[in-house]
Design a protein around this motif. Structure first.
Motif, short mmCIF file in Angstrom:
data_model
loop_
_atom_site.label_atom_id
_atom_site.label_comp_id
_atom_site.label_asym_id
_atom_site.label_seq_id
_atom_site.Cartn_x
_atom_site.Cartn_y
_atom_site.Cartn_z
N LEU A 81 22.19 -14.55 18.51
CA LEU A 81 21.77 -15.60 17.59
C LEU A 81 21.15 -16.78 18.33
O LEU A 81 20.22 -17.42 17.84
CB LEU A 81 22.96 -16.07 16.76
CG LEU A 81 23.49 -15.06 15.72
CD1 LEU A 81 24.75 -15.58 15.07
CD2 LEU A 81 22.44 -14.75 14.67
N THR B 287 22.48 -8.81 9.01
CA THR B 287 21.75 -9.75 8.18
C THR B 287 22.56 -9.94 6.92
O THR B 287 22.47 -9.17 5.99
CB THR B 287 20.35 -9.20 7.85
OG1 THR B 287 19.71 -8.87 9.07
CG2 THR B 287 19.55 -10.23 7.09
N LEU C 96 20.11 -18.65 10.07
CA LEU C 96 20.65 -18.34 11.40
C LEU C 96 21.67 -19.40 11.84
O LEU C 96 22.64 -19.08 12.52
CB LEU C 96 19.51 -18.26 12.42
CG LEU C 96 18.68 -16.98 12.40
CD1 LEU C 96 17.55 -17.06 13.40
CD2 LEU C 96 19.57 -15.78 12.71
N ARG D 101 27.23 -11.41 19.73
CA ARG D 101 26.55 -11.92 18.54
C ARG D 101 26.07 -13.35 18.76
O ARG D 101 24.96 -13.73 18.35
CB ARG D 101 27.51 -11.85 17.34
CG ARG D 101 26.88 -12.28 16.02
CD ARG D 101 25.71 -11.41 15.64
NE ARG D 101 25.12 -11.80 14.38
CZ ARG D 101 23.90 -11.45 14.00
NH1 ARG D 101 23.14 -10.73 14.79
NH2 ARG D 101 23.45 -11.82 12.82
N ARG D 102 26.91 -14.18 19.40
CA ARG D 102 26.53 -15.55 19.69
C ARG D 102 25.29 -15.60 20.58
O ARG D 102 24.37 -16.38 20.38
CB ARG D 102 27.69 -16.29 20.39
CG ARG D 102 28.86 -16.59 19.47
CD ARG D 102 30.05 -17.17 20.23
NE ARG D 102 29.76 -18.52 20.71
CZ ARG D 102 29.73 -18.88 21.98
NH1 ARG D 102 29.97 -17.98 22.92
NH2 ARG D 102 29.48 -20.12 22.35
N LYS E 209 17.60 -15.87 19.07
CA LYS E 209 16.75 -15.95 17.88
C LYS E 209 16.47 -17.41 17.51
O LYS E 209 15.36 -17.75 17.10
CB LYS E 209 17.44 -15.25 16.71
CG LYS E 209 17.50 -13.74 16.84
CD LYS E 209 18.13 -13.11 15.61
CE LYS E 209 18.14 -11.59 15.73
NZ LYS E 209 18.76 -10.97 14.55
N THR E 210 17.48 -18.27 17.69
CA THR E 210 17.29 -19.68 17.40
C THR E 210 16.25 -20.30 18.31
O THR E 210 15.40 -21.09 17.88
CB THR E 210 18.63 -20.43 17.54
OG1 THR E 210 19.59 -19.85 16.65
CG2 THR E 210 18.47 -21.90 17.19
N GLU F 175 24.90 -18.41 10.39
CA GLU F 175 25.48 -17.26 11.08
C GLU F 175 26.05 -17.65 12.44
O GLU F 175 27.07 -17.13 12.89
CB GLU F 175 24.42 -16.17 11.24
CG GLU F 175 24.01 -15.52 9.93
CD GLU F 175 23.08 -14.34 10.15
OE1 GLU F 175 23.21 -13.68 11.17
OE2 GLU F 175 22.23 -14.11 9.28
N ILE F 176 25.36 -18.59 13.12
CA ILE F 176 25.85 -19.05 14.43
C ILE F 176 27.21 -19.72 14.26
O ILE F 176 28.14 -19.49 15.06
CB ILE F 176 24.84 -20.02 15.07
CG1 ILE F 176 23.58 -19.25 15.51
CG2 ILE F 176 25.44 -20.73 16.27
CD1 ILE F 176 22.48 -20.14 16.01
#
Length: 463
Positions: A346, A188, A423, A342-343, A349-350, A426-427
């Protein structure tokens, strides 16, 4: 390279409100083959915030030129509502003159002192660090053998400073409780404060040798990537038989050669055939099968038994190139896999946030429509207010209730939308990291191919 799995360390600081030291160090813990500790300023590092840093614990005993490249996040745990835990992510290359890194303004001291906020419960503050060591130059001394993990962690002795003119000898002992764990790193990312470099006007608390501590280590399962990582399962399946045969043959030859000086010389042509097979394999397959040692053994054997000076020179160059790829390729592959994971995380989460935003939109539309309907009804009833006064009161009360719900929904929707924007950033960063890693891996393969073409298998008399 360091650990592929992030490491978590938990530090419980008891009697926090009565602490008098300016600085406080946690117990030393191991992550990625290195010694670390947490450094906090309970009263703030010249600010009205809790200051918190990650520090290399054995920096003074390491050889010249040491470094640790790590990514980590620090957290102050909310003991009432875990979703309010303050967590900040950063990354840093630790060196001799840059041995600590973190946040000077981590969380306002006023928030911590307010018991209603939930950060300080029973005068106990809980801090956490999750660390992933990406590369290390000069490791720490070997980690002592850990005790068997138990269901509950035991409190350990505090790390306190010896009495000085600035620290009264009657100060209270700080009780701490440490717990370590491993799990995927939650990045985060927030604003990074400059690291604190100790100055002459600080009270420096020297760490005494850390007492024994019972640790609990476990690896939580990672979320599977949505797409298979290229050159893992497919390459392994196609080259498994060849690798097994070549590795077995090479080990057998090496064993027979080392057992006795009287043993017969290895079949040079057979070794060249084995080398040819490895040279026709991509770097991912060699890395997956951990075949670098086998290739080095074959090259050394060919150098030993070659009488051609030109051929020996070529083999020496190949050996040097192999050492370079052995060091760089695993790091590139790990970076690509981490970025892909990580992709995927994310993206999930999106999708969840998109669903929540759609639900909020429906709620807002419904509440707004109801509010408008009630307003219209109020206007109609106003003309008949003498006859319908009681009905008007009911409608007005309902209108106020709906307005409160509408405002609440607006706040929740705004909060979700803000999180979605974070987010999205971050993406984009994860995509950039993933593309960069793919480009590096592709470049390594191109270099490998060009080197093989420049080398020329014919120069090695490989048929």
């Amino acid at each position: 390279m360091g650990d592929a799995t992030p490491f978590k360390f938990t530090w419980r600081i008891n009697n926090f409100s009565t602490l008098t030291p300016k600085e406080l160090h946690s117990e030393v813990f191991y992550a990625g083959g290195c010694q670390w500790c947490l450094l906090v300023f309970p009263k703030g590092n010249k600010v009205d915030y809790l200051s918190m840093y990650l520090e290399v614990a054995d920096s003074t005993s390491l050889p010249q030129g040491w470094s640790r490249d790590a990514e980590f996040n620090l957290a102050v745990v909310n003991q009432i509502n875990n979703s309010l835990t303050v967590r900040k992510y950063t990354e840093h290359v630790f060196k001799a003159f840059d041995k600590d890194w973190g946040f000077t303004s981590f969380i306002p001291l006023s928030k911590i002192k307010n018991s209603a906020e939930g950060y300080l419960v029973g005068d106990t503050l809980i801090l956490e660090v999750e660390i992933l060591v990406r590369s290390v130059k000069h490791y720490s001394k070997p980690e002592p053998k850990k005790q068997e993990a138990k269901d509950e962690t035991k409190p350990s002795e505090p790390v306190a400073a010896p009495p000085t003119s600035q620290v009264p000898s009657s100060e209270k002992v700080v009780d701490t409780k440490a717990k370590v764990d491993t799990k995927p790193l939650n990045q985060t990312k927030e604003g990074i404060q400059a690291t604190a470099t100790p100055t002459s006007d600080k009270e420096v608390i020297k760490s005494s040798p850390p007492p024994s501590v019972t640790v609990e280590t476990k690896i939580l399962p990672k979320d599977p990537p949505s797409e298979p990582v290229k050159s893992s399962q497919d390459v392994h399946a196609t080259s498994k038989g060849l690798l097994t045969e070549l590795a077995s043959r090479t080990r057998t030859m090496s064993s027979e050669t080392s057992m006795s000086n009287q043993a017969s010389k290895p079949d040079v042509q057979q070794q060249k055939e084995a080398l040819k097979g490895f040279l026709n394999m991509p770097l991912e397959a060699i890395q997956l099968a951990n075949a670098y040692g086998n290739i080095e053994g074959i090259i050394l054997t060919l150098i030993q038994h070659s009488k051609d000076l030109n051929e020996k020179t070529i083999l020496q160059g190949l050996l040097s190139c192999l050492a370079e790829f052995k060091e760089s390729v695993p790091m590139v592959i790990t970076t690509a896999e981490t970025a892909q994971a990580r992709r995927t995380s994310l993206s999930e989460k999106t999708a969840d946030l998109d669903a929540k935003l759609a639900q909020r939109h429906e709620e807002l539309s419904s509440k707004e429509a109801e509010f408008l309907r009630l307003s219209t009804e109020e206007e109609k009833l106003e003309a008949e207010i003498q006859l319908l006064i009681k009905q008007k009161e009911v409608v007005v009360a309902r209108k106020k209730s709906v307005l409160v719900e509408l405002e609440k929904s607006n706040k929740e929707a705004s909060k979700d939308l803000e999180e979605w924007k974070k987010l999205e950033s971050e993406i984009k960063q994860a995509n950039v990291n993933w593309v960069g890693a793919q480009e590096k891996l592709a470049l390594a393969n191109v270099r490998w191919k060009l080197y093989k073409e420049d080398l020329g298998l014919g120069k090695l008399n490989i048929s």
